[in-house]
Design a protein around this motif. Sequence first.
Motif, PDB file in Angstrom:
ATOM      1  N   PHE A 269       0.844  -1.211   0.000  1.00 18.55           N
ATOM      2  CA  PHE A 269       0.000   0.000   0.000  1.00 18.55           C
ATOM      3  C   PHE A 269       0.871   1.249   0.000  1.00 18.55           C
ATOM      4  O   PHE A 269       1.036   1.905  -1.021  1.00 18.55           O
ATOM      5  N   SER A 270       1.411   1.558   1.178  1.00 18.70           N
ATOM      6  CA  SER A 270       2.262   2.746   1.287  1.00 18.70           C
ATOM      7  C   SER A 270       2.943   2.711   2.648  1.00 18.70           C
ATOM      8  O   SER A 270       2.391   2.159   3.609  1.00 18.70           O
ATOM      9  N   PRO A 271       4.136   3.304   2.759  1.00 13.55           N
ATOM     10  CA  PRO A 271       4.839   3.302   4.050  1.00 13.55           C
ATOM     11  C   PRO A 271       4.081   4.079   5.128  1.00 13.55           C
ATOM     12  O   PRO A 271       4.363   3.951   6.302  1.00 13.55           O
ATOM     13  N   GLU A 272       3.093   4.846   4.693  1.00  9.53           N
ATOM     14  CA  GLU A 272       2.327   5.641   5.666  1.00  9.53           C
ATOM     15  C   GLU A 272       1.199   4.845   6.316  1.00  9.53           C
ATOM     16  O   GLU A 272       0.624   5.283   7.305  1.00  9.53           O
ATOM     17  N   ILE A 273       0.849   3.705   5.705  1.00 12.24           N
ATOM     18  CA  ILE A 273      -0.345   3.011   6.181  1.00 12.24           C
ATOM     19  C   ILE A 273      -0.149   2.472   7.605  1.00 12.24           C
ATOM     20  O   ILE A 273       0.946   2.063   7.994  1.00 12.24           O
ATOM     21  N   GLU A 274      -1.223   2.511   8.402  1.00 11.57           N
ATOM     22  CA  GLU A 274      -1.136   1.990   9.766  1.00 11.57           C
ATOM     23  C   GLU A 274      -1.849   0.657   9.861  1.00 11.57           C
ATOM     24  O   GLU A 274      -2.833   0.413   9.169  1.00 11.57           O
ATOM     25  N   LEU A 275      -1.333  -0.221  10.752  1.00 11.77           N
ATOM     26  CA  LEU A 275      -1.953  -1.529  10.964  1.00 11.77           C
ATOM     27  C   LEU A 275      -2.492  -1.613  12.382  1.00 11.77           C
ATOM     28  O   LEU A 275      -1.905  -1.070  13.315  1.00 11.77           O
ATOM     29  N   ARG A 276      -3.623  -2.310  12.517  1.00 10.34           N
ATOM     30  CA  ARG A 276      -4.206  -2.512  13.848  1.00 10.34           C
ATOM     31  C   ARG A 276      -4.441  -3.998  14.048  1.00 10.34           C
ATOM     32  O   ARG A 276      -5.130  -4.639  13.243  1.00 10.34           O
ATOM     33  N   PHE A 277      -3.824  -4.586  15.052  1.00  9.93           N
ATOM     34  CA  PHE A 277      -4.003  -6.006  15.363  1.00  9.93           C
ATOM     35  C   PHE A 277      -5.104  -6.136  16.402  1.00  9.93           C
ATOM     36  O   PHE A 277      -4.945  -5.674  17.517  1.00  9.93           O
TER      37      PHE A 277
ATOM     38  N   VAL B  86      -7.442 -11.563  -1.160  1.00 12.48           N
ATOM     39  CA  VAL B  86      -6.803 -10.838  -2.267  1.00 12.48           C
ATOM     40  C   VAL B  86      -7.740  -9.769  -2.840  1.00 12.48           C
ATOM     41  O   VAL B  86      -7.341  -8.615  -3.047  1.00 12.48           O
ATOM     42  N   GLU B  87      -9.023 -10.147  -3.093  1.00  9.70           N
ATOM     43  CA  GLU B  87      -9.958  -9.159  -3.639  1.00  9.70           C
ATOM     44  C   GLU B  87     -10.000  -7.924  -2.750  1.00  9.70           C
ATOM     45  O   GLU B  87      -9.956  -6.793  -3.240  1.00  9.70           O
ATOM     46  N   ARG B  88     -10.115  -8.161  -1.446  1.00 14.46           N
ATOM     47  CA  ARG B  88     -10.152  -7.063  -0.477  1.00 14.46           C
ATOM     48  C   ARG B  88      -9.021  -6.066  -0.672  1.00 14.46           C
ATOM     49  O   ARG B  88      -9.244  -4.863  -0.763  1.00 14.46           O
ATOM     50  N   ILE B  89      -7.795  -6.604  -0.728  1.00 17.15           N
ATOM     51  CA  ILE B  89      -6.691  -5.649  -0.751  1.00 17.15           C
ATOM     52  C   ILE B  89      -6.482  -5.035  -2.140  1.00 17.15           C
ATOM     53  O   ILE B  89      -6.090  -3.894  -2.255  1.00 17.15           O
ATOM     54  N   VAL B  90      -6.846  -5.808  -3.198  1.00 20.23           N
ATOM     55  CA  VAL B  90      -6.770  -5.197  -4.535  1.00 20.23           C
ATOM     56  C   VAL B  90      -7.842  -4.105  -4.659  1.00 20.23           C
ATOM     57  O   VAL B  90      -7.605  -3.028  -5.212  1.00 20.23           O
ATOM     58  N   MET B  91      -9.022  -4.360  -4.103  1.00 26.40           N
ATOM     59  CA  MET B  91     -10.096  -3.355  -4.137  1.00 26.40           C
ATOM     60  C   MET B  91      -9.662  -2.078  -3.431  1.00 26.40           C
ATOM     61  O   MET B  91      -9.903  -0.971  -3.910  1.00 26.40           O
ATOM     62  N   LEU B  92      -9.012  -2.271  -2.287  1.00 22.70           N
ATOM     63  CA  LEU B  92      -8.554  -1.112  -1.520  1.00 22.70           C
ATOM     64  C   LEU B  92      -7.537  -0.304  -2.314  1.00 22.70           C
ATOM     65  O   LEU B  92      -7.639   0.908  -2.437  1.00 22.70           O
ATOM     66  N   LYS B  93      -6.544  -1.019  -2.819  1.00 22.78           N
ATOM     67  CA  LYS B  93      -5.468  -0.318  -3.505  1.00 22.78           C
ATOM     68  C   LYS B  93      -5.958   0.364  -4.776  1.00 22.78           C
ATOM     69  O   LYS B  93      -5.541   1.473  -5.098  1.00 22.78           O
ATOM     70  N   ARG B  94      -6.847  -0.321  -5.522  1.00 19.98           N
ATOM     71  CA  ARG B  94      -7.288   0.241  -6.799  1.00 19.98           C
ATOM     72  C   ARG B  94      -8.619   0.962  -6.689  1.00 19.98           C
ATOM     73  O   ARG B  94      -9.212   1.348  -7.701  1.00 19.98           O
ATOM     74  N   ARG B  95      -9.136   1.083  -5.479  1.00 20.21           N
ATOM     75  CA  ARG B  95     -10.397   1.812  -5.237  1.00 20.21           C
ATOM     76  C   ARG B  95     -11.546   1.225  -6.051  1.00 20.21           C
ATOM     77  O   ARG B  95     -12.283   1.937  -6.741  1.00 20.21           O
ATOM     78  N   ILE B  96     -11.677  -0.101  -5.973  1.00 18.60           N
ATOM     79  CA  ILE B  96     -12.780  -0.798  -6.646  1.00 18.60           C
ATOM     80  C   ILE B  96     -13.855  -1.035  -5.587  1.00 18.60           C
ATOM     81  O   ILE B  96     -13.548  -1.511  -4.496  1.00 18.60           O
ATOM     82  N   THR B  97     -15.097  -0.690  -5.898  1.00 19.76           N
ATOM     83  CA  THR B  97     -16.096  -0.712  -4.829  1.00 19.76           C
ATOM     84  C   THR B  97     -17.053  -1.904  -4.894  1.00 19.76           C
ATOM     85  O   THR B  97     -17.904  -2.056  -4.031  1.00 19.76           O
ATOM     86  N   ASP B  98     -16.921  -2.774  -5.913  1.00 23.85           N
ATOM     87  CA  ASP B  98     -17.832  -3.926  -5.994  1.00 23.85           C
ATOM     88  C   ASP B  98     -17.042  -5.175  -6.404  1.00 23.85           C
ATOM     89  O   ASP B  98     -16.482  -5.229  -7.499  1.00 23.85           O
ATOM     90  N   ILE B  99     -17.027  -6.182  -5.532  1.00 20.46           N
ATOM     91  CA  ILE B  99     -16.213  -7.391  -5.766  1.00 20.46           C
ATOM     92  C   ILE B  99     -16.697  -8.153  -6.996  1.00 20.46           C
ATOM     93  O   ILE B  99     -15.917  -8.839  -7.676  1.00 20.46           O
TER      94      ILE B  99
END
Length: 341
Positions: A239-247, A314-327
């Motif tokens: 994604f990007s070095p700025e992104i934050e993760l929450r466990f 995979v769909e989830r993270i590709v959707m996020l990165k490419r801003r796709i709103t419908d799986i």
Amino acid sequence: MSNPANIDRILSDGVAELEKADDAEKIGEVKIHYLGRKGLLSAALKGLKDLSIDERKAFGAAANNAKSELAAKIEGMLSALKPSTKADLDYTLPGQTNRLGRLHPLTRGIKEITEIFRRMGFAVATGPEIETDYYNFGALNFPEDHPARDMQDTFYLSETNGLPPGLLLRTHTSNVQIREFERRKPPLKIIAPGKVYRHEAVSSRAYCVFHQVEGFQVGENISMADMKGALVGFCHEYFSPEIELRFRPSFFPFTEPSAEVDVSCIICDGKGCSVCKYDGWLEILGCGMIDPNVMTAVGYDPEKYTGYAFGMGVERIVMLKRRITDIRLFYENDIRFTRKY
Ligand code: PHE
């Protein structure tokens, strides 16, 4: 009328008329008038039957000769006209191009994900999509009565097709953990991308088939910090070095402790938007330390070895990165979608 002299006149008249014809249409008219079924040559030949054999021979030869001479002249004139039709072409019109194929956005996503983990030292493995209960559930410490085994969630294969009983479509890529553990000894560090199937209601966020990338590492002294390092490293790279993760603490039968990982919404930078449902966070994967029961099931000594595992959508993270709103767009094969992404 039926003598060679007549034929000669027809021929010379025809040639004269052709000389005057200056376009394809007029040449066509001359052709019909002289060579057509009801044309002058056919009419002249009708008198043939009244002639003696010798006369017939001479007359026939003259007629054939006239016919081929006229036909050749007409043919020559018509083909001489052709270049002028070519001149009508507009050479500045754009040509026909062949559209190049390209990778499906999911194929590309899996390649990108795999490449990042490869650089972090993970090997790549795959496993079967048609699985037994043991590899999909049993060896992964699912209790007999776990609801994931329910027909509401899992696709079972029908025995009526001559298949052995108990086969199902894998519901996650965690089956590859067991299959790889069975054929290797620690230390190991592997990712396993592939298709999974769930009997779910289809919506903009859920589909009956989707992809996961499983990851796992087993060895001596592998800790949760190793898992966190791998996942944070991956997300910063993908994604990007700025992104934050929450466990977030969670539960899976095959990991203990377990967590789910959310990333800060890259669409609104965590401020809240419709994609993250005004939460600022989006869940992308499940993970945890491999349960000692799983280690035992595959013959690893849980006193000696520890390990972690994760599984990301995979769909989830590709959707996020490419801003796709419908799986569902991934599976409709609309060329406008696959070209855009
Ligand atoms: N298999 C889990 C799922 O599909 C994800 C997971 C994988 C969780 C590995 C923990 C460890 O939801």
